[in-house]
Design a protein around this motif. Structure first.
Motif, short mmCIF file in Angstrom:
data_model
loop_
_atom_site.label_atom_id
_atom_site.label_comp_id
_atom_site.label_asym_id
_atom_site.label_seq_id
_atom_site.Cartn_x
_atom_site.Cartn_y
_atom_site.Cartn_z
N TRP A 1 0.84 -1.20 0.00
CA TRP A 1 0.00 0.00 0.00
C TRP A 1 0.88 1.26 0.00
N LYS A 2 1.92 1.25 0.80
CA LYS A 2 2.82 2.41 0.86
C LYS A 2 3.46 2.66 -0.49
N GLU A 3 3.87 1.60 -1.16
CA GLU A 3 4.49 1.74 -2.48
C GLU A 3 3.47 2.25 -3.51
N GLY A 4 2.23 1.79 -3.37
CA GLY A 4 1.18 2.26 -4.26
C GLY A 4 0.91 3.74 -4.07
N ILE A 5 0.93 4.19 -2.82
CA ILE A 5 0.76 5.62 -2.53
C ILE A 5 1.86 6.44 -3.20
N GLU A 6 3.10 6.01 -3.05
CA GLU A 6 4.23 6.73 -3.63
C GLU A 6 4.16 6.74 -5.15
N LYS A 7 3.73 5.63 -5.74
CA LYS A 7 3.61 5.54 -7.20
C LYS A 7 2.53 6.51 -7.70
N ALA A 8 1.42 6.56 -7.00
CA ALA A 8 0.33 7.44 -7.40
C ALA A 8 0.73 8.92 -7.26
N MET B 1 -5.04 -1.12 -7.91
CA MET B 1 -4.59 -2.12 -6.94
C MET B 1 -5.74 -3.05 -6.59
N LYS B 2 -5.44 -4.33 -6.50
CA LYS B 2 -6.38 -5.33 -6.01
C LYS B 2 -5.97 -5.70 -4.59
N ILE B 3 -6.91 -5.63 -3.64
CA ILE B 3 -6.57 -5.91 -2.25
C ILE B 3 -7.55 -6.92 -1.67
N ASP B 4 -7.00 -8.03 -1.21
CA ASP B 4 -7.79 -9.06 -0.54
C ASP B 4 -8.14 -8.55 0.86
N ALA B 5 -9.41 -8.33 1.11
CA ALA B 5 -9.85 -7.70 2.36
C ALA B 5 -9.70 -8.61 3.57
N GLU B 6 -9.37 -9.88 3.36
CA GLU B 6 -9.28 -10.82 4.48
C GLU B 6 -7.88 -11.37 4.69
N ASN B 7 -6.91 -10.81 3.97
CA ASN B 7 -5.54 -11.30 4.11
C ASN B 7 -4.54 -10.15 4.09
N GLY B 8 -3.42 -10.34 4.80
CA GLY B 8 -2.33 -9.37 4.78
C GLY B 8 -2.77 -7.99 5.23
N GLU B 9 -2.16 -6.97 4.61
CA GLU B 9 -2.49 -5.61 5.00
C GLU B 9 -3.89 -5.21 4.55
N GLY B 10 -4.53 -6.07 3.73
CA GLY B 10 -5.89 -5.80 3.31
C GLY B 10 -6.88 -5.76 4.45
N VAL B 11 -6.61 -6.51 5.52
CA VAL B 11 -7.52 -6.54 6.67
C VAL B 11 -7.61 -5.15 7.30
N GLU B 12 -6.45 -4.53 7.53
CA GLU B 12 -6.43 -3.20 8.15
C GLU B 12 -6.96 -2.15 7.19
N LEU B 13 -6.63 -2.26 5.91
CA LEU B 13 -7.08 -1.28 4.93
C LEU B 13 -8.60 -1.34 4.74
N ALA B 14 -9.16 -2.56 4.73
CA ALA B 14 -10.61 -2.70 4.60
C ALA B 14 -11.31 -2.04 5.79
N LYS B 15 -10.74 -2.20 6.97
CA LYS B 15 -11.30 -1.57 8.17
C LYS B 15 -11.17 -0.05 8.09
N ARG B 16 -10.02 0.43 7.65
CA ARG B 16 -9.79 1.87 7.58
C ARG B 16 -10.77 2.54 6.62
N TYR B 17 -11.07 1.86 5.50
CA TYR B 17 -11.93 2.46 4.49
C TYR B 17 -13.37 1.94 4.55
N SER B 18 -13.74 1.37 5.70
CA SER B 18 -15.13 0.97 5.98
C SER B 18 -15.70 0.06 4.89
N VAL B 19 -14.92 -0.93 4.51
CA VAL B 19 -15.36 -1.89 3.50
C VAL B 19 -16.09 -3.03 4.21
N ASN B 20 -17.37 -3.21 3.89
CA ASN B 20 -18.15 -4.27 4.54
C ASN B 20 -18.97 -5.10 3.56
#
Length: 393
Positions: free
Chosen positions: A34-41, A84-103
């Protein structure tokens, strides 16, 4: 020997050239952190588009295989966003899904890399055209989800704004919001006979009991003269698929009315287990060339499907359902739909297993489950995981 070496070198060179010429169709996803994606964008001065998915989500897989891969979708998203594709139930996707209110899944989030705040969000399975509109809306501040939601909450009700608000909420299946905004649009003086209003009504306002449908029924001749018979009849046909026979009989003579009358009577007879009467009516409909047989096939197959999945369905009715599915499989014009044929084959297999004495006639390969590999005959994709069972708290 030297000629062979030269030939191989030339062959490998030509393959490499053609590989470089081969366009990469569809959305190209960046697979960094995610950090690398932010920098790329930030470096490319783009928003980040995030597809939040799970491995068991059917609509997510459908979007990945059927929409994300389209060249015109790729052309737009690859040009405008870091994807970016992010698996909401694995890796940093768990925290990112929570941060962005993905339900719910899939959820599409467009993020400003400078603030890491969401500027636009959408969700659910979408057509390619809808998904393209979703991306375009993320680039226009007046079409973004946050802006539309906030302005509507303030009471904004000008026509163009309400149309944009309706289109956005329709794309994420928020039907209650669509209905509220459409009511406001009509109170502001919009007319159903206006092409842009009719387009919204046709696509989003459903059911036979709302006042707008009744307005069309009561003013049928006027609507036909302004909009055309095919356009008006199609709306009446789509909205009365589940109407009662009494309701249908009270309506004008629109194209498709007889087909819907067949279906409502057939479904009622099947629900009441009046199979003999249902069979007579079904065979009459199958032979009736005055109705659209392709529309009949598309609707009737759901009636049959409901019967053969029911474990309580008697063998005699299953046998009749097999003949109906044969008719559907033989006569459907949709040659791209494998489910029609898989349903027919699955029902035949089930019918054979339920028939007394079938084990003496048919081979064990039909009567028994396969010894190895998959145990169920299904169109479910192999790469789609089972949805996890949530433990009750």
């Amino acid at each position: 020997m030297m000629k062979h070496i030269v030939y191989i070198v030339l062959l490998l060179w030509s393959v490499n050239i053609f590989a470089q010429m081969e366009p990469n169709y569809g959305i190209q996803f960046y697979h960094g952190t995610w950090k690398e994606g932010i920098e790329k964008a930030k470096a490319e001065n783009k928003l980040i588009f995030v597809d939040f998915y799970t491995q068991w989500c059917g609509p997510c897989l459908n979007m990945a295989e059927s929409v994300f891969t389209l060249p015109f979708i790729g052309d737009f998203y690859n040009t405008k966003f870091v994807n970016m594709k992010i698996d909401a139930e694995n890796g940093e996707g768990v925290e990112l899904a929570k941060r962005y209110s993905v339900n719910s899944y899939p959820t599409y989030v467009f993020v400003d890399p400078a603030s890491e705040e969401v500027v636009h969000r959408s969700k659910s399975r979408q057509s390619a055209e809808q998904f393209l509109a979703t991306g375009k809306s993320a680039l226009v501040p007046e079409l973004r989800s946050g802006y539309l939601t906030e302005e509507f909450a303030k009471g904004r009700d000008d026509r163009e704004f309400l149309k944009n608000y309706i289109n956005y909420n329709a794309s994420i299946y928020e039907r209650e919001n669509v209905q509220k905004a459409f009511d406001m649009l009509m109170k502001k003086g919009a007319k159903l006979t206006e092409p842009d209003v009719w387009k919204i009504f046709k696509a989003n306002i459903t059911g036979v009991n709302n006042p707008y449908f009744q307005e069309v029924v009561q003013g049928y001749d006027k609507f036909v003269s302004v909009l055309g018979k095919d356009i008006v009849d199609n709306k009446l046909y789509m909205e009365t698929r589940n109407a009662s026979l009494e309701e249908l009989n009270r309506l004008p003579e629109f194209k498709g009315k007889d087909l819907n009358k067949y279906l409502v009577q057939i479904n009622a007879l099947v629900r009441n287990k009046e199979y003999d009467k249902a069979d007579v009516l079904i065979r009459r409909a199958m032979a009736d060339t005055s109705i659209n047989q392709q529309d009949f096939i598309e609707q009737f197959r759901f009636t049959v499907r409901g019967s053969y999945w029911d474990p309580e369905t008697p063998v005699e009715w299953l046998s009749r359902c097999a003949s109906y599915l044969q008719y559907i499989a033989y006569n459907s014009d949709n040659r791209q739909d494998p489910y029609i044929h898989q349903e027919y084959a699955a029902l035949l297999e089930r019918l054979i297993r339920k028939t007394p004495g079938a084990e003496k006639v048919f081979p064990a390969s039909i009567m028994d489950k396969p010894e190895v590999g998959a145990k169920e005959y299904s169109m479910r994709p192999k790469n789609l995981a089972q949805k996890p069972t949530r433990k009750k708290k």
